[in-house]
Design a protein around this motif. Structure first.
Motif, PDB file in Angstrom:
ATOM      1  N   LEU A   1     -79.373 -50.333 -47.751  1.00 26.07           N
ATOM      2  CA  LEU A   1     -79.170 -49.116 -48.527  1.00 26.07           C
ATOM      3  C   LEU A   1     -80.429 -48.743 -49.288  1.00 26.07           C
ATOM      4  CD1 LEU A   1     -77.223 -46.944 -49.583  1.00 26.07           C
ATOM      5  CD2 LEU A   1     -76.547 -48.563 -51.378  1.00 26.07           C
TER       6      LEU A   1
ATOM      7  N   TRP B   1     -78.862 -35.772 -45.975  1.00 24.44           N
ATOM      8  CA  TRP B   1     -80.308 -35.808 -46.165  1.00 24.44           C
ATOM      9  C   TRP B   1     -81.023 -35.227 -44.954  1.00 24.44           C
ATOM     10  CZ3 TRP B   1     -83.573 -36.303 -50.027  1.00 24.44           C
ATOM     11  CH2 TRP B   1     -84.922 -36.496 -49.734  1.00 24.44           C
TER      12      TRP B   1
ATOM     13  N   ALA C   1     -74.330 -39.729 -46.845  1.00 24.26           N
ATOM     14  CA  ALA C   1     -75.594 -39.330 -47.477  1.00 24.26           C
ATOM     15  C   ALA C   1     -76.736 -39.169 -46.472  1.00 24.26           C
ATOM     16  CB  ALA C   1     -75.973 -40.319 -48.578  1.00 24.26           C
TER      17      ALA C   1
ATOM     18  N   LEU D   1     -76.939 -39.731 -54.020  1.00 23.06           N
ATOM     19  CA  LEU D   1     -75.734 -39.988 -53.231  1.00 23.06           C
ATOM     20  C   LEU D   1     -75.803 -41.311 -52.482  1.00 23.06           C
ATOM     21  CD1 LEU D   1     -74.999 -36.463 -51.683  1.00 23.06           C
ATOM     22  CD2 LEU D   1     -73.964 -37.514 -53.706  1.00 23.06           C
ATOM     23  N   PHE D   2     -77.025 -41.794 -52.201  1.00 25.54           N
ATOM     24  CA  PHE D   2     -77.175 -43.072 -51.512  1.00 25.54           C
ATOM     25  C   PHE D   2     -76.641 -44.231 -52.353  1.00 25.54           C
ATOM     26  CE2 PHE D   2     -80.080 -40.550 -49.010  1.00 25.54           C
ATOM     27  CZ  PHE D   2     -80.049 -41.136 -47.752  1.00 25.54           C
ATOM     28  N   LEU D   3     -76.514 -44.020 -53.654  1.00 27.29           N
ATOM     29  CA  LEU D   3     -76.094 -45.096 -54.554  1.00 27.29           C
ATOM     30  C   LEU D   3     -74.601 -45.069 -54.863  1.00 27.29           C
ATOM     31  CD1 LEU D   3     -79.058 -44.844 -57.090  1.00 27.29           C
ATOM     32  CD2 LEU D   3     -78.878 -46.331 -55.089  1.00 27.29           C
ATOM     33  N   ILE D   4     -73.878 -44.066 -54.368  1.00 26.25           N
ATOM     34  CA  ILE D   4     -72.456 -43.923 -54.669  1.00 26.25           C
ATOM     35  C   ILE D   4     -71.632 -44.497 -53.520  1.00 26.25           C
ATOM     36  CG2 ILE D   4     -70.612 -42.297 -55.203  1.00 26.25           C
ATOM     37  CD1 ILE D   4     -72.726 -40.361 -56.229  1.00 26.25           C
ATOM     38  N   PRO D   5     -70.801 -45.507 -53.814  1.00 24.91           N
ATOM     39  CA  PRO D   5     -69.992 -46.117 -52.734  1.00 24.91           C
ATOM     40  C   PRO D   5     -69.140 -45.070 -52.017  1.00 24.91           C
ATOM     41  CG  PRO D   5     -69.887 -47.423 -54.748  1.00 24.91           C
ATOM     42  CD  PRO D   5     -70.598 -46.156 -55.116  1.00 24.91           C
TER      43      PRO D   5
ATOM     44  N   ASN E   1     -72.027 -42.717 -49.885  1.00 27.51           N
ATOM     45  CA  ASN E   1     -73.324 -43.057 -49.274  1.00 27.51           C
ATOM     46  C   ASN E   1     -73.244 -43.159 -47.751  1.00 27.51           C
ATOM     47  OD1 ASN E   1     -72.063 -45.559 -48.883  1.00 27.51           O
ATOM     48  ND2 ASN E   1     -73.113 -46.510 -50.613  1.00 27.51           N
TER      49      ASN E   1
ATOM     50  N   LEU F   1     -83.183 -45.648 -48.948  1.00 26.37           N
ATOM     51  CA  LEU F   1     -83.567 -44.856 -50.103  1.00 26.37           C
ATOM     52  C   LEU F   1     -85.088 -44.793 -50.245  1.00 26.37           C
ATOM     53  CD1 LEU F   1     -82.761 -43.322 -52.668  1.00 26.37           C
ATOM     54  CD2 LEU F   1     -82.664 -45.523 -53.853  1.00 26.37           C
TER      55      LEU F   1
END
Length: 245
Positions: A77, A165, A161, A151-155, A158, A81
């Protein structure tokens, strides 16, 4: 120089980038192409060196010791990022440093498309207005890139995401490279955005092709000037067909 593509649309938008690659070494264009390519070589070489040297250390810093049990999940993840951030940053730096020559490259493509005749100049606008347009474009990208990166950090979220992107990347790249031929016609950022919005599918196809090319090692060095040429050819063909910008 006669351009064989005589249509516009998503498929043709992709082919304009291919045509741009073919014309990189065309007489009259290469002087405006090879210096930006040299910039790309330096930037991507520096990026590769930094990534190979500091990537593992950055991963250890981003994933604290108390989350070691989740490291197998968090490493990919955070890797995505970091790669997304680096991709955005290096593309921005490449275009910023190469932009003085990209404007000239656009004008030269217009002249060569007219079979060697000097093309009618676009509407003149001040350097200050162009700088303001560029700052608006950078602000537009940044304000949308940061929430998308978060958004990559939200379970659960992600999971989608990366797809969001990619859509944003295709849209941003099309807007960025279409800016050069549109600015040559006196259109500033707001007007450029309106033009791109009218051709969403075309722009996503063109930007997606550029993004794909930028993701391929070695080929990515040649993509920025090829994208400027391809964007210029697209706008010229749209004008030839009598489409209003």
């Amino acid at each position: 120089m006669q351009i064989p593509i005589r249509s516009v649309g998503p498929a043709a938008a992709f082919l304009f980038l291919v045509q741009g690659l073919k014309l990189l070494n065309a007489p009259g264009l290469r002087r405006y192409v090879w210096f930006p390519i040299l910039i790309n070589v330096v930037l991507y070489s520096a990026g590769f060196w930094l990534a190979s040297r500091y990537f593992t250390a950055a991963m250890h810093w981003l994933v604290p010791a108390w989350l070691d049990w989740l490291r197998w999940l968090l490493w990919p993840l955070f890797a995505l990022l970091l790669l997304a951030t680096a991709f955005f940053t290096f593309t921005l730096m490449t275009n910023l440093l190469g932009s003085p020559l990209y404007g000239r490259l656009t004008e030269q493509v217009r002249r060569l498309q007219a079979s060697g005749q000097i093309a009618a100049p676009g509407s003149e606008h001040s350097a200050l207005a162009s700088l303001f347009s560029e700052s608006r474009r950078l602000g537009y990208f940044a304000l949308r890139a940061l929430p998308l990166l978060a958004l990559f950090l939200i379970p659960l979220i992600n999971v989608i995401a990366p797809f969001l992107w990619m859509l944003f990347g295709a849209w941003s790249l099309s807007l960025d490279y279409m800016a050069y031929p549109l600015e040559a016609r006196g259109l500033l950022f707001k007007e450029q955005r309106d033009v791109v919005r009218k051709r969403r599918l075309d722009m996503l196809a063109f930007g997606g092709a550029v993004m794909l090319g930028l993701a391929i090692p070695l080929l990515n060095i040649f993509i920025p000037p090829a994208a400027v040429i391809g964007a210029t050819l697209y706008i010229l063909e749209a004008e030839r067909r009598g489409e209003a910008l």
